[in-house]
Design an enzyme around this catalytic site. Structure first.
Site, mmCIF file in Angstrom:
data_model
loop_
_atom_site.group_PDB
_atom_site.id
_atom_site.type_symbol
_atom_site.label_atom_id
_atom_site.label_comp_id
_atom_site.label_asym_id
_atom_site.label_seq_id
_atom_site.Cartn_x
_atom_site.Cartn_y
_atom_site.Cartn_z
ATOM 1 N N ASP A 4 18.895 -0.305 -23.906
ATOM 2 C CA ASP A 4 18.527 -1.724 -23.974
ATOM 3 C C ASP A 4 19.562 -2.630 -23.302
ATOM 4 O O ASP A 4 19.778 -3.770 -23.726
ATOM 5 C CB ASP A 4 18.261 -2.151 -25.429
ATOM 6 C CG ASP A 4 17.118 -1.348 -26.043
ATOM 7 O OD1 ASP A 4 16.167 -1.034 -25.303
ATOM 8 O OD2 ASP A 4 17.178 -1.018 -27.240
ATOM 9 N N HIS A 62 11.686 -4.939 -24.327
ATOM 10 C CA HIS A 62 12.301 -4.656 -25.628
ATOM 11 C C HIS A 62 11.945 -5.793 -26.588
ATOM 12 O O HIS A 62 12.033 -6.969 -26.211
ATOM 13 C CB HIS A 62 13.824 -4.542 -25.475
ATOM 14 C CG HIS A 62 14.506 -4.272 -26.777
ATOM 15 N ND1 HIS A 62 14.454 -3.042 -27.392
ATOM 16 C CD2 HIS A 62 15.218 -5.077 -27.603
ATOM 17 C CE1 HIS A 62 15.117 -3.093 -28.533
ATOM 18 N NE2 HIS A 62 15.593 -4.317 -28.690
ATOM 19 N N ASN A 100 12.174 -2.598 -18.274
ATOM 20 C CA ASN A 100 11.826 -2.237 -19.657
ATOM 21 C C ASN A 100 11.496 -3.495 -20.430
ATOM 22 O O ASN A 100 12.039 -4.564 -20.151
ATOM 23 C CB ASN A 100 13.035 -1.547 -20.315
ATOM 24 C CG ASN A 100 12.799 -1.178 -21.776
ATOM 25 O OD1 ASN A 100 11.749 -0.608 -22.111
ATOM 26 N ND2 ASN A 100 13.742 -1.506 -22.642
ATOM 27 N N ARG A 131 17.625 17.223 -20.650
ATOM 28 C CA ARG A 131 16.965 15.942 -20.342
ATOM 29 C C ARG A 131 16.879 15.700 -18.840
ATOM 30 O O ARG A 131 15.900 15.151 -18.336
ATOM 31 C CB ARG A 131 17.724 14.797 -21.025
ATOM 32 C CG ARG A 131 17.623 14.874 -22.545
ATOM 33 C CD ARG A 131 18.654 13.980 -23.210
ATOM 34 N NE ARG A 131 18.512 12.605 -22.796
ATOM 35 C CZ ARG A 131 19.533 11.772 -22.567
ATOM 36 N NH1 ARG A 131 20.776 12.175 -22.703
ATOM 37 N NH2 ARG A 131 19.311 10.534 -22.200
ATOM 38 N N LEU A 159 16.705 7.316 -20.969
ATOM 39 C CA LEU A 159 16.761 7.988 -19.667
ATOM 40 C C LEU A 159 18.204 8.408 -19.350
ATOM 41 O O LEU A 159 19.161 7.727 -19.728
ATOM 42 C CB LEU A 159 16.236 7.051 -18.577
ATOM 43 C CG LEU A 159 14.738 6.710 -18.696
ATOM 44 C CD1 LEU A 159 14.387 5.527 -17.809
ATOM 45 C CD2 LEU A 159 13.869 7.919 -18.356
ATOM 46 N N ASN A 188 1.229 -2.564 -24.158
ATOM 47 C CA ASN A 188 1.887 -3.259 -23.030
ATOM 48 C C ASN A 188 1.408 -2.694 -21.696
ATOM 49 O O ASN A 188 1.242 -3.443 -20.728
ATOM 50 C CB ASN A 188 3.409 -3.149 -23.148
ATOM 51 C CG ASN A 188 3.967 -4.202 -24.081
ATOM 52 O OD1 ASN A 188 4.009 -5.381 -23.745
ATOM 53 N ND2 ASN A 188 4.364 -3.777 -25.284
ATOM 54 N N MET A 211 9.758 6.234 -25.536
ATOM 55 C CA MET A 211 10.716 6.377 -26.629
ATOM 56 C C MET A 211 11.812 7.403 -26.345
ATOM 57 O O MET A 211 12.280 8.090 -27.248
ATOM 58 C CB MET A 211 9.967 6.737 -27.930
ATOM 59 C CG MET A 211 8.943 5.697 -28.335
ATOM 60 S SD MET A 211 9.649 4.026 -28.484
ATOM 61 C CE MET A 211 10.573 4.241 -30.000
ATOM 62 N N ARG A 212 12.229 7.484 -25.095
ATOM 63 C CA ARG A 212 13.355 8.363 -24.762
ATOM 64 C C ARG A 212 14.351 7.586 -23.912
ATOM 65 O O ARG A 212 13.960 6.801 -23.042
ATOM 66 C CB ARG A 212 12.870 9.600 -23.984
ATOM 67 C CG ARG A 212 12.095 10.561 -24.853
ATOM 68 C CD ARG A 212 11.615 11.755 -24.067
ATOM 69 N NE ARG A 212 12.676 12.631 -23.604
ATOM 70 C CZ ARG A 212 13.264 13.550 -24.356
ATOM 71 N NH1 ARG A 212 12.931 13.704 -25.616
ATOM 72 N NH2 ARG A 212 14.205 14.326 -23.848
ATOM 73 N N GLY A 229 0.353 2.152 -26.142
ATOM 74 C CA GLY A 229 0.147 1.673 -24.778
ATOM 75 C C GLY A 229 -0.417 0.276 -24.636
ATOM 76 O O GLY A 229 -1.017 -0.051 -23.601
HETATM 77 C C1 GRF Z 1 6.672 -2.556 -27.881
HETATM 78 O O1 GRF Z 1 7.045 -3.349 -28.969
HETATM 79 C C2 GRF Z 1 7.753 -2.545 -26.839
HETATM 80 O O2 GRF Z 1 8.457 -3.748 -26.756
HETATM 81 C C3 GRF Z 1 8.659 -1.462 -27.351
HETATM 82 O O3 GRF Z 1 7.799 -0.480 -27.865
HETATM 83 C C4 GRF Z 1 6.573 -1.091 -28.260
HETATM 84 C C5 GRF Z 1 5.496 -0.387 -27.512
HETATM 85 O O4 GRF Z 1 4.219 -0.816 -27.893
HETATM 86 N N1 GRF Z 1 9.542 -1.004 -26.302
HETATM 87 P P1 GRF Z 1 2.962 -0.447 -26.985
HETATM 88 O O5 GRF Z 1 2.933 1.068 -26.863
HETATM 89 O O6 GRF Z 1 3.131 -1.128 -25.668
HETATM 90 O O7 GRF Z 1 1.766 -0.949 -27.744
#
Ligand code: GRF
Length: 217
Positions: free
Chosen positions: A145, A109, A107, A65, A93, A13, A90-91, A11
């Protein structure tokens, strides 16, 4: 604008978004942090910051899902959420959810999209010998993505880099780029037109290529 961040892990970000949203003049509030992983470290971090948190584990839905995302959708509606920020969620959608929230999900990436979609971007960048790497914030479409690009930040690849050092350099930029991009969307400066993002009537002002400031650590 009331924002929900979706996370699956640490978490960092999400915390960068929370920090930006705490400023009184920022055009968004981080109203909810939601995770498909009840034990995600980021959920506890958000709760410690006083942000509402909600775990919606996917396992009980046994592979359905869409049913899982209907439960998520109900949580978002109850919390009066306007915009979803995927932050290490990490899923993939479902098309149902992506269409329901069309142009209301963004998002981050860790690559310069459309290059290096998917996982292990840093290792794959090193394998190819690319000289530049970075991160992208984009509106979400059903394919992984993909979607209109809002903002990107660029970092150089150094000869001595390994995947960990490259990841750290990109992550520093992610933490600057995501609040910048959220600000563009929440203020109404960035909007989708014909599957491209238009920023206040201009396709690509300099601030959307890189947020202001030095990009090298
Ligand atoms: C980040 O590198 C983001 O770009 C990717 O997953 C990672 C998540 O990191 N989608 P965090 O949980 O925000 O530390």
């Amino acid at each position: 604008m009331r924002v929900a961040a979706f996370i699956s892990g640490r978490g960092s970000n999400m915390l960068a978004l929370a920090g930006a949203c705490a400023a009184p003049d920022f055009p968004a509030d981080l109203a909810l942090v939601l995770s498909n992983v009840a034990e995600a470290p980021g959920l506890s971090l958000a709760a410690e910051c006083g942000i509402a948190v909600q775990a919606v584990p996917h396992r009980p839905y046994a592979g359905d899902r869409e049913a899982h995302e209907r439960a998520i959708d109900a949580v978002l509606t109850a919390a009066r959420i306007d915009l979803v920020c995927l932050a290490g969620y990490m899923r993939l959608l479902t098309p149902w959810f992506v269409e329901r929230w069309r142009n209301r999900i963004i998002n981050i990436h860790p690559s310069l999209l459309p290059a290096f979609k998917g996982l292990d971007t840093h290792g794959r960048v090193l394998t190819t010998g690319a000289r530049w790497h970075g991160c992208t914030v984009h509106f979400v479409r059903a394919a992984m993505d993909e979607g209109p690009i809002i903002a990107q930040a660029i970092v150089p690849v150094a000869a001595e880099d390994d995947a960990a050092s490259l990841e750290a350099r990109v992550l520093t930029q992610e933490h600057r780029l995501y609040p910048h991009a959220l600000g563009l969307v929440a203020s109404g400066a960035a909007r989708v037109e014909g599957e491209r993002v238009i920023l206040r009537g201009h396709a690509l002002p300099a601030s959307a290529i890189n947020p202001p400031q030095e990009t090298r650590q």
